[in-house]
Design a protein around this motif. Structure first.
Motif, mmCIF file in Angstrom:
data_model
loop_
_atom_site.group_PDB
_atom_site.id
_atom_site.type_symbol
_atom_site.label_atom_id
_atom_site.label_comp_id
_atom_site.label_asym_id
_atom_site.label_seq_id
_atom_site.Cartn_x
_atom_site.Cartn_y
_atom_site.Cartn_z
ATOM 1 N N ARG A 286 0.815 -1.218 0.000
ATOM 2 C CA ARG A 286 0.000 0.000 0.000
ATOM 3 C C ARG A 286 0.850 1.272 0.000
ATOM 4 N NH1 ARG A 286 -3.414 -2.666 -2.039
ATOM 5 N NH2 ARG A 286 -5.621 -2.710 -1.480
ATOM 6 N N GLN A 287 1.918 1.246 -0.798
ATOM 7 C CA GLN A 287 2.735 2.434 -1.000
ATOM 8 C C GLN A 287 2.435 2.985 -2.396
ATOM 9 O OE1 GLN A 287 4.799 3.821 1.493
ATOM 10 N NE2 GLN A 287 3.610 2.290 2.620
ATOM 11 N N LEU A 288 1.902 4.210 -2.428
ATOM 12 C CA LEU A 288 1.514 4.836 -3.683
ATOM 13 C C LEU A 288 2.647 5.759 -4.127
ATOM 14 C CD1 LEU A 288 -0.954 4.971 -5.598
ATOM 15 C CD2 LEU A 288 -1.710 6.975 -4.318
ATOM 16 N N VAL A 289 3.320 5.404 -5.219
ATOM 17 C CA VAL A 289 4.496 6.160 -5.647
ATOM 18 C C VAL A 289 4.387 6.517 -7.119
ATOM 19 C CG1 VAL A 289 5.911 4.961 -3.938
ATOM 20 C CG2 VAL A 289 5.913 4.158 -6.307
ATOM 21 N N GLU A 290 5.159 7.527 -7.506
ATOM 22 C CA GLU A 290 5.241 7.913 -8.920
ATOM 23 C C GLU A 290 6.179 6.947 -9.648
ATOM 24 O OE1 GLU A 290 7.753 11.531 -9.723
ATOM 25 O OE2 GLU A 290 7.565 11.719 -7.535
ATOM 26 N N PRO A 291 6.204 6.988 -10.988
ATOM 27 C CA PRO A 291 7.081 6.062 -11.719
ATOM 28 C C PRO A 291 8.538 6.122 -11.272
ATOM 29 C CG PRO A 291 5.504 7.028 -13.227
ATOM 30 C CD PRO A 291 5.315 7.727 -11.916
ATOM 31 N N ALA A 292 9.087 7.321 -11.079
ATOM 32 C CA ALA A 292 10.484 7.421 -10.643
ATOM 33 C C ALA A 292 10.705 6.723 -9.312
ATOM 34 C CB ALA A 292 10.883 8.895 -10.534
ATOM 35 N N GLY A 293 9.703 6.782 -8.440
ATOM 36 C CA GLY A 293 9.822 6.157 -7.134
ATOM 37 C C GLY A 293 9.869 4.643 -7.193
ATOM 38 N N ALA A 294 9.367 4.068 -8.280
ATOM 39 C CA ALA A 294 9.338 2.612 -8.436
ATOM 40 C C ALA A 294 10.433 2.090 -9.356
ATOM 41 C CB ALA A 294 7.976 2.186 -8.980
ATOM 42 N N THR A 295 11.226 2.982 -9.926
ATOM 43 C CA THR A 295 12.189 2.576 -10.950
ATOM 44 C C THR A 295 13.268 1.650 -10.414
ATOM 45 O OG1 THR A 295 11.779 4.519 -12.333
ATOM 46 C CG2 THR A 295 13.911 3.454 -12.583
ATOM 47 N N ALA A 296 13.782 1.909 -9.217
ATOM 48 C CA ALA A 296 14.817 1.040 -8.657
ATOM 49 C C ALA A 296 14.272 -0.363 -8.420
ATOM 50 C CB ALA A 296 15.378 1.635 -7.373
ATOM 51 N N LEU A 297 13.069 -0.454 -7.864
ATOM 52 C CA LEU A 297 12.457 -1.767 -7.654
ATOM 53 C C LEU A 297 12.239 -2.495 -8.975
ATOM 54 C CD1 LEU A 297 11.160 -3.882 -5.801
ATOM 55 C CD2 LEU A 297 8.995 -2.628 -6.027
ATOM 56 N N ALA A 298 11.914 -1.753 -10.027
ATOM 57 C CA ALA A 298 11.671 -2.370 -11.333
ATOM 58 C C ALA A 298 12.873 -3.160 -11.829
ATOM 59 C CB ALA A 298 11.290 -1.297 -12.351
ATOM 60 N N ALA A 299 14.077 -2.761 -11.448
ATOM 61 C CA ALA A 299 15.260 -3.516 -11.862
ATOM 62 C C ALA A 299 15.235 -4.930 -11.297
ATOM 63 C CB ALA A 299 16.525 -2.788 -11.422
ATOM 64 N N LEU A 300 14.718 -5.078 -10.078
ATOM 65 C CA LEU A 300 14.619 -6.410 -9.470
ATOM 66 C C LEU A 300 13.444 -7.198 -10.025
ATOM 67 C CD1 LEU A 300 15.293 -5.925 -5.644
ATOM 68 C CD2 LEU A 300 16.771 -7.035 -7.325
ATOM 69 N N THR A 301 12.282 -6.570 -10.053
ATOM 70 C CA THR A 301 11.078 -7.307 -10.432
ATOM 71 C C THR A 301 11.070 -7.690 -11.908
ATOM 72 O OG1 THR A 301 9.911 -5.191 -10.686
ATOM 73 C CG2 THR A 301 9.653 -6.339 -8.583
ATOM 74 N N SER A 302 11.812 -6.966 -12.740
ATOM 75 C CA SER A 302 11.865 -7.282 -14.168
ATOM 76 C C SER A 302 13.018 -8.200 -14.541
ATOM 77 C CB SER A 302 11.991 -5.993 -14.988
ATOM 78 O OG SER A 302 13.276 -5.407 -14.809
ATOM 79 N N GLY A 303 13.953 -8.393 -13.605
ATOM 80 C CA GLY A 303 15.132 -9.188 -13.914
ATOM 81 C C GLY A 303 16.256 -8.412 -14.577
ATOM 82 N N ALA A 304 16.128 -7.084 -14.676
ATOM 83 C CA ALA A 304 17.227 -6.287 -15.224
ATOM 84 C C ALA A 304 18.451 -6.369 -14.333
ATOM 85 C CB ALA A 304 16.782 -4.831 -15.393
#
Length: 307
Positions: free
Chosen positions: A264-282
């Motif tokens: 339940r953390q509501l963030v903008e795209p930039a706020g989620a970008t670091a996590l995206a590296a993990l969740t996408s496998g980058a």
């Protein structure tokens, strides 16, 4: 360059002016292991930017004309907030791409706001012209020692709170935040720079061997859309051997959704970008590698609670 002594001094200045944001170790997100996170989106005006803004204003004599800042939105809001708190007039220049949510946030501070056509670089040109004309003091969004030292207090604070990770993933726009992290950590922990593929100033600079201009677009462009990486960041990146990875817009949006669904953390795209590296496998951690993610921005657009 900015060093640990500069960040220690900034931490002393910032005491009582910024929020000591919480940390959490969270499971889920489709990952095998829990992830340490620092929830910096709970900072004043929704991003880490207040640290650099307050540090700058507290370290210098501000002229009667006040301060001027160019911003994709978040830095402008933080600079205006800090200026108001310390009793200085503020003039903020933002591009249209900042979007209505961030523009409204800046207006709420009472700052004089000018919206210009184009992107961040255009707003910076207009801010520099105003600085020369008015005598106001420029607060650079990312490529100034006091800004970088202020942002570095975030990672200093995180270590005080018991950071355990071997590796910290940090989103990059112009590079002020990750520069502060690199200045504090050196090579004591691994730092991974995460950028959208469509706004990748640091990645392009590392590939070219020097800062270069890049095209800017994508879902996080109004926060991570610097056309050229800052010189301070680039110097520290080469010195510390930072690793750079790129993520797609779809991965960023998916990470946004995951942060909301999971904790339940509501963030903008930039706020989620670091996590995206993990969740996408980058970025794939090695066996046993402990990883931390910096969540850095809350100013989602459109504002889901706007009147």
């Amino acid at each position: 360059m900015v060093g640990r002594d500069d960040i220690d001094a900034a931490a002393q200045r910032l005491s009582g002016h910024v929020v000591r944001t919480p940390v959490a170790t969270l499971s889920g997100f489709g990952l095998r292991h829990p992830v340490e996170m620092k929830l910096e989106q709970l900072q004043h005006t929704g991003t880490f930017k207040a640290r650099g803004a307050f540090n700058t204003l507290l370290a210098v004599d501000v002229p009667p004309a006040g301060v001027v800042a160019a911003s994709g939105g978040n830095h402008g809001a933080a600079a205006a907030f800090a200026a108001r708190a310390l009793g200085h007039p503020a003039h903020i220049f933002v591009p249209e791409m900042a979007g209505p949510s961030k523009i409204a946030l800046i207006r709420q501070t009472g700052a004089a706001l000018r919206v210009v056509q184009g992107e961040y670089a255009t707003a910076l040109e207009a801010a520099r012209a105003y600085e020369a004309e008015s005598g106001a003091m420029q607060i650079h969004a990312y490529d100034a020692p006091l800004t970088v030292a202020g942002q570095g207090t975030l990672i200093r604070e995180w270590e005080e709170q018991g950071l355990q990770a071997d590796t910290v993933l940090i989103a990059v726009g112009g590079g002020g935040l990750i520069a502060g992290a690199m200045a504090w950590l050196g090579t004591r922990r691994k730092v991974v720079a995460v950028e959208p593929r469509t706004s990748c100033a640091l990645n392009a600079a590392l590939a070219a061997g020097n800062p270069v201009d890049v095209e800017v677009s994508g879902v996080a462009a109004n926060a991570l859309g610097a056309r050229r990486i800052g010189d301070i960041c680039f110097g520290l990146a080469r010195q510390t051997g930072v690793e750079s990875v790129l993520v797609e817009d779809g991965a960023i949006t998916a990470a946004q959704h995951a942060l909301w669904r999971t904790c339940r953390q509501l963030v903008e795209p930039a706020g989620a970008t670091a996590l995206a590296a993990l969740t996408s496998g980058a970025y794939v951690p090695a066996e046993g590698e402990k990883v931390a993610v910096l969540v850095c921005g809350a100013n989602i657009a459109p504002d889901p609670f706007a009147a």
